[in-house]
Write an enzyme that holds these catalytic residues in place. Structure first.
Site, short mmCIF file in Angstrom:
data_model
loop_
_atom_site.label_atom_id
_atom_site.label_comp_id
_atom_site.label_asym_id
_atom_site.label_seq_id
_atom_site.Cartn_x
_atom_site.Cartn_y
_atom_site.Cartn_z
N LYS A 53 0.84 -1.20 0.00
CA LYS A 53 0.00 0.00 0.00
C LYS A 53 0.88 1.25 0.00
O LYS A 53 0.59 2.22 -0.72
CB LYS A 53 -0.95 -0.01 1.22
CG LYS A 53 -2.06 -1.06 1.07
CD LYS A 53 -2.90 -1.24 2.33
CE LYS A 53 -3.90 -2.37 2.12
NZ LYS A 53 -4.79 -2.59 3.28
N GLN A 97 -4.77 -1.18 9.37
CA GLN A 97 -4.71 -2.53 8.81
C GLN A 97 -5.29 -3.54 9.80
O GLN A 97 -4.98 -3.52 10.99
CB GLN A 97 -3.24 -2.88 8.48
CG GLN A 97 -3.06 -4.20 7.73
CD GLN A 97 -3.67 -4.19 6.34
OE1 GLN A 97 -3.76 -3.16 5.69
NE2 GLN A 97 -4.10 -5.34 5.88
N ASP A 120 -10.95 3.06 3.76
CA ASP A 120 -11.30 1.64 3.63
C ASP A 120 -12.81 1.41 3.51
O ASP A 120 -13.24 0.30 3.20
CB ASP A 120 -10.80 0.87 4.86
CG ASP A 120 -9.52 0.10 4.58
OD1 ASP A 120 -9.35 -0.35 3.43
OD2 ASP A 120 -8.72 -0.05 5.51
N1 GUN Z 1 -7.11 -6.73 6.13
C1 GUN Z 1 -7.46 -7.52 5.10
N2 GUN Z 1 -7.96 -6.77 4.10
C2 GUN Z 1 -7.93 -5.50 4.50
C3 GUN Z 1 -8.32 -4.26 3.90
O1 GUN Z 1 -8.82 -4.18 2.77
N3 GUN Z 1 -8.12 -3.16 4.66
C4 GUN Z 1 -7.60 -3.21 5.91
N4 GUN Z 1 -7.46 -2.07 6.57
N5 GUN Z 1 -7.24 -4.33 6.49
C5 GUN Z 1 -7.41 -5.46 5.79
#
Ligand code: GUN
Length: 282
Positions: A53, A97, A120
């Site tokens: 990311k 996350q 998100d």
């Molecule tokens: N953990 C697994 N997928 C995601 C996601 O799309 N965003 C976040 N913040 N955590 C995750």
């Protein structure tokens, strides 16, 4: 033999468009779009996702503001960090996350993020608006990416039977709402579903978000179906694989996403898209 849907190429194209938008933002506002990336603890998979990311932020001209906290961080400390990021006008998006360590309640954390910085799309306000068909400011990244992948095949979603396997808040529930908003007939299956294959075999569009390596076998797929594999697992040999038994499924499906190179890159592209569009939103 299915057409392989190239998520990596589609994500690269979308990231080029995002970069142009991010540059226009910087020209207008005299600062870069900012995305706060928060990780708590040492989960190996999370570390890889977060690294990817941050790399994508760099590629798109977005400033990543990194906060990596120790595994024994208390919830109060994380909530205080979120409060300060909410108040920081140079932070346009906030990403925490998941999963979080067990001493921290994810619901409290996600609901503390301002719905206006919720890159998100996990805040109840955004998730709820998606459910109500009420134009949320942010839609969850993986579901948004899945819609783009399906659209890229040219297959029309309206009227199709979409079967979603998995009911998580991150993928299963929001993709079900999104497919419904595109006028699909949606069936949601999960770990307690009886005779799962009876459902999956009816799917014109099959979304596999189970978290079990090669769980969807070729005999569970309708010939010609669009198969979207959200899984990210390791097989017996330790090789990265999805929830679908790709090598055999590709002989039955009409279109199929690979793992890696399918949904994963699109999730990240949509995160950047959410962040830059959110920043430009007046
Ligand atoms: N953990 C697994 N997928 C995601 C996601 O799309 N965003 C976040 N913040 N955590 C995750």
């Amino acid at each position: 033999m299915a057409e392989i849907i190239d998520g990596k190429a589609l994500a690269a194209k979308i990231k080029r468009e995002i970069k142009a938008k991010a540059e226009a933002f910087e020209f207008k506002h005299g600062r870069k779009v900012g995305l706060a990336v928060v990780k708590v603890g040492d989960d190996q998979a999370s570390a890889v996702y977060v690294r990817n990311k941050i790399k994508a932020c760099d590629e798109c001209g977005v400033r990543s503001i990194e906060h990596f906290l120790k595994h024994d961080t208390q919830e109060r400390e994380l909530l205080e960090l979120i409060d300060s990021l909410n108040a920081d006008e140079t932070v346009d998006g906030i990403l925490v996350q998941l999963p979080l360590p067990k001493q921290i309640d994810s619901k409290s954390v996600l609901s503390r993020i301002s719905p206006d910085k919720d890159a998100d799309g996990f805040h109840a306000v955004n998730a709820g608006k998606l459910f109500l068909g009420d134009n949320p400011r942010f839609v969850a990244c993986t579901p948004r990416g899945i819609i783009e992948l399906i659209k890229s095949t040219g297959v029309c979603i309206a009227g199709k039977h979409a079967v979603v396997v998995g009911r998580s808040n991150i993928v299963g529930k929001p993709i079900s709402s999104l497919l419904l908003s595109y006028d699909a007939t949606v069936t949601v299956c999960h770990s307690k579903t009886k005779a799962l294959a009876d459902f999956t075999r009816q799917a014109d569009i099959l979304v596999a978000a189970i978290g079990k390596a090669k769980f969807i076998t070729a005999d569970m797929i309708k010939p010609g179906a669009v198969v979207i594999d959200v899984g990210m697992n390791r097989d017996e040999a330790g090789k990265l694989c999805g929830d679908v038994d790709f090598d055999k499924a590709k002989d039955v499906a009409g279109y199929i996403t690979p793992v890696p190179g399918g949904v994963g890159p699109m999730t990240i592209a949509m995160l950047l898209s959410n962040t830059v569009d959110g920043a430009a939103h007046e």
